[in-house]
Scaffold this active site. Structure first.
Site, PDB file in Angstrom:
ATOM      1  N   ALA A 152      39.714  65.880  20.209  1.00  7.99           N
ATOM      2  CA  ALA A 152      39.980  65.255  19.240  1.00  7.99           C
ATOM      3  C   ALA A 152      39.610  64.158  19.210  1.00  7.99           C
ATOM      4  O   ALA A 152      40.292  62.982  19.731  1.00  7.99           O
ATOM      5  CB  ALA A 152      40.487  65.924  18.069  1.00  7.99           C
ATOM      6  N   GLU A 158      34.530  76.257  25.442  1.00  7.22           N
ATOM      7  CA  GLU A 158      34.208  76.805  24.098  1.00  7.22           C
ATOM      8  C   GLU A 158      33.661  75.401  22.811  1.00  7.22           C
ATOM      9  O   GLU A 158      34.903  75.462  22.545  1.00  7.22           O
ATOM     10  CB  GLU A 158      35.350  77.848  23.823  1.00  7.22           C
ATOM     11  CG  GLU A 158      35.401  79.324  24.494  1.00  7.22           C
ATOM     12  CD  GLU A 158      36.372  79.085  25.708  1.00  7.22           C
ATOM     13  OE1 GLU A 158      36.907  78.103  25.111  1.00  7.22           O
ATOM     14  OE2 GLU A 158      36.215  80.097  26.499  1.00  7.22           O
ATOM     15  N   ASN A 215      29.445  73.449  14.763  1.00  8.86           N
ATOM     16  CA  ASN A 215      29.948  72.191  15.848  1.00  8.86           C
ATOM     17  C   ASN A 215      28.860  71.096  16.259  1.00  8.86           C
ATOM     18  O   ASN A 215      28.795  71.022  17.069  1.00  8.86           O
ATOM     19  CB  ASN A 215      30.940  72.484  16.458  1.00  8.86           C
ATOM     20  CG  ASN A 215      32.293  70.815  16.770  1.00  8.86           C
ATOM     21  OD1 ASN A 215      31.385  69.735  16.141  1.00  8.86           O
ATOM     22  ND2 ASN A 215      33.435  71.133  16.868  1.00  8.86           N
ATOM     23  N   TYR A 267      28.121  67.083  24.361  1.00  4.01           N
ATOM     24  CA  TYR A 267      28.106  68.131  25.613  1.00  4.01           C
ATOM     25  C   TYR A 267      26.964  68.162  25.746  1.00  4.01           C
ATOM     26  O   TYR A 267      26.711  67.781  27.195  1.00  4.01           O
ATOM     27  CB  TYR A 267      29.158  69.430  25.029  1.00  4.01           C
ATOM     28  CG  TYR A 267      30.170  69.331  24.414  1.00  4.01           C
ATOM     29  CD1 TYR A 267      31.166  69.041  25.356  1.00  4.01           C
ATOM     30  CD2 TYR A 267      30.710  70.169  23.718  1.00  4.01           C
ATOM     31  CE1 TYR A 267      32.523  68.875  25.295  1.00  4.01           C
ATOM     32  CE2 TYR A 267      32.480  70.979  23.479  1.00  4.01           C
ATOM     33  CZ  TYR A 267      32.929  69.678  23.531  1.00  4.01           C
ATOM     34  OH  TYR A 267      33.932  69.342  22.726  1.00  4.01           O
TER      35      TYR A 267
HETATM   36  C1  LIG Z   1      33.440  65.975  18.070  1.00  8.22           C
HETATM   37  C2  LIG Z   1      33.567  64.627  17.627  1.00  8.22           C
HETATM   38  C3  LIG Z   1      34.815  65.061  19.804  1.00  8.22           C
HETATM   39  C4  LIG Z   1      32.849  63.440  18.912  1.00  8.22           C
HETATM   40  O1  LIG Z   1      34.008  62.265  18.968  1.00  8.22           O
HETATM   41  P1  LIG Z   1      33.162  60.785  18.052  1.00  8.22           P
HETATM   42  O2  LIG Z   1      34.207  59.982  18.883  1.00  8.22           O
HETATM   43  O3  LIG Z   1      32.874  60.675  16.876  1.00  8.22           O
HETATM   44  O4  LIG Z   1      31.450  61.253  18.784  1.00  8.22           O
HETATM   45  P2  LIG Z   1      31.069  59.567  19.375  1.00  8.22           P
HETATM   46  O5  LIG Z   1      31.669  58.055  19.100  1.00  8.22           O
HETATM   47  O6  LIG Z   1      32.234  59.097  20.886  1.00  8.22           O
HETATM   48  O7  LIG Z   1      29.389  60.392  20.101  1.00  8.22           O
HETATM   49  C5  LIG Z   1      29.511  60.894  20.904  1.00  8.22           C
HETATM   50  C6  LIG Z   1      28.237  61.514  20.661  1.00  8.22           C
HETATM   51  O8  LIG Z   1      28.678  62.994  19.835  1.00  8.22           O
HETATM   52  C7  LIG Z   1      27.198  62.487  19.069  1.00  8.22           C
HETATM   53  N1  LIG Z   1      28.081  62.743  18.097  1.00  8.22           N
HETATM   54  C8  LIG Z   1      29.407  61.877  17.231  1.00  8.22           C
HETATM   55  N2  LIG Z   1      28.774  62.800  15.552  1.00  8.22           N
HETATM   56  C9  LIG Z   1      28.373  62.389  15.215  1.00  8.22           C
HETATM   57  C10 LIG Z   1      27.311  62.799  13.836  1.00  8.22           C
HETATM   58  N3  LIG Z   1      28.120  63.313  13.346  1.00  8.22           N
HETATM   59  N4  LIG Z   1      25.919  63.978  14.230  1.00  8.22           N
HETATM   60  C11 LIG Z   1      25.537  64.128  15.144  1.00  8.22           C
HETATM   61  N5  LIG Z   1      26.008  63.770  16.400  1.00  8.22           N
HETATM   62  C12 LIG Z   1      27.107  62.886  16.386  1.00  8.22           C
HETATM   63  C13 LIG Z   1      25.734  62.180  19.093  1.00  8.22           C
HETATM   64  O9  LIG Z   1      25.193  63.473  20.604  1.00  8.22           O
HETATM   65  C14 LIG Z   1      26.710  61.006  20.094  1.00  8.22           C
HETATM   66  O10 LIG Z   1      25.975  60.511  20.302  1.00  8.22           O
HETATM   67  P3  LIG Z   1      25.347  59.571  19.719  1.00  8.22           P
HETATM   68  O11 LIG Z   1      26.125  57.975  20.021  1.00  8.22           O
HETATM   69  O12 LIG Z   1      24.465  59.030  21.049  1.00  8.22           O
HETATM   70  O13 LIG Z   1      24.479  59.884  19.217  1.00  8.22           O
HETATM   71  C15 LIG Z   1      34.540  64.997  16.949  1.00  8.22           C
HETATM   72  O14 LIG Z   1      33.966  64.361  15.920  1.00  8.22           O
HETATM   73  C16 LIG Z   1      35.544  65.158  16.295  1.00  8.22           C
HETATM   74  O15 LIG Z   1      37.145  65.204  16.833  1.00  8.22           O
HETATM   75  N6  LIG Z   1      35.223  66.783  15.950  1.00  8.22           N
HETATM   76  C17 LIG Z   1      36.555  67.688  15.423  1.00  8.22           C
HETATM   77  C18 LIG Z   1      37.356  68.064  16.388  1.00  8.22           C
HETATM   78  C19 LIG Z   1      36.014  68.669  17.690  1.00  8.22           C
HETATM   79  O16 LIG Z   1      35.433  69.226  17.085  1.00  8.22           O
HETATM   80  N7  LIG Z   1      37.025  69.057  18.547  1.00  8.22           N
HETATM   81  C20 LIG Z   1      35.207  69.154  19.404  1.00  8.22           C
HETATM   82  C21 LIG Z   1      35.841  70.746  19.622  1.00  8.22           C
HETATM   83  S1  LIG Z   1      35.126  71.753  21.019  1.00  8.22           S
END
Ligand SMILES: CC(C)(COP(=O)(O)OP(=O)(O)OC[C@H]1O[C@@H](n2cnc3c(N)ncnc32)[C@H](O)[C@@H]1OP(=O)(O)O)[C@@H](O)C(=O)NCCC(=O)NCCS
Length: 146
Positions: A70, A103, A108, A115
């Site tokens: 996260a 998983e 999401n 991934y």
């Molecule tokens: C999923 C999560 C970890 C991504 O974190 P993040 O720091 O925003 O991600 P990043 O900035 O490194 O982005 C990496 C990639 O994530 C995806 N991504 C991030 N934000 C996105 C959005 N708003 N819409 C679509 N894709 C998105 C994209 O593939 C992005 O790649 P890109 O920059 O080439 O488009 C974050 O949204 C989160 O903490 N979510 C809640 C917890 C969760 O769902 N954890 C995963 C459980 S399996």
């Protein structure tokens, strides 16, 4: 900056966890991770503020299971998650880990895109795996061969 976390990081991990997860882990679950065969990586923003984490279990010698991942909502979409995932992939390759799996909720799409971009492919699903406010949600199982 990326660094390995310790149990002293748990208070901040709980803040990020409750801000991001529908069914947040309790403190004891994080404590169990630090006292078992898990790697807990964190990423810090400019002022040493921990803004994200990823936890991987290595109970099987050649296999890793991503248990939790996260980024603080205030710091999302800045590449922190991608940096965490890349660190885990690199570390796994260096330690002869053959595959990593995880998983993720079917809904999401952010995490799924992240991934897939990193090379994970869907290899299955688990019906009704997650608790939901109004019922249950399926998990998709993703795998990367290293
Ligand atoms: C999923 C999560 C970890 C991504 O974190 P993040 O720091 O925003 O991600 P990043 O900035 O490194 O982005 C990496 C990639 O994530 C995806 N991504 C991030 N934000 C996105 C959005 N708003 N819409 C679509 N894709 C998105 C994209 O593939 C992005 O790649 P890109 O920059 O080439 O488009 C974050 O949204 C989160 O903490 N979510 C809640 C917890 C969760 O769902 N954890 C995963 C459980 S399996």
């Amino acid at each position: 900056m990326l660094r390995l976390l310790t149990a002293t990081d748990i208070p901040r991990l709980l803040e990020i966890e409750t801000a991001t997860q529908m069914s947040p882990w309790r403190e004891e679950v994080f404590q169990n991770c630090f006292s078992s065969s898990c790697d807990c990586w964190g990423v810090e923003s400019d002022n040493n503020n921990l803004v994200g984490f990823i936890i991987v279990s290595f109970t099987v010698l050649t296999e890793g299971h991503i248990l939790n991942f996260a980024v603080d909502p205030a710091f999302q979409q800045r590449g922190y998650a991608r940096a965490l995932l890349e660190t885990v992939l690199q570390h796994a390759r260096e330690h002869q880990i053959l595959r990593l799996w995880l998983e993720v909720r079917r809904s999401n799409t952010r995490a799924i895109k992240l991934y897939q971009n990193a090379g994970f492919v869907q290899m299955g699903e688990r019906k009704n795996y997650y608790a939901e406010l109004n019922g249950r949600e399926d998990a998709l199982v993703f795998l990367i061969e290293l």
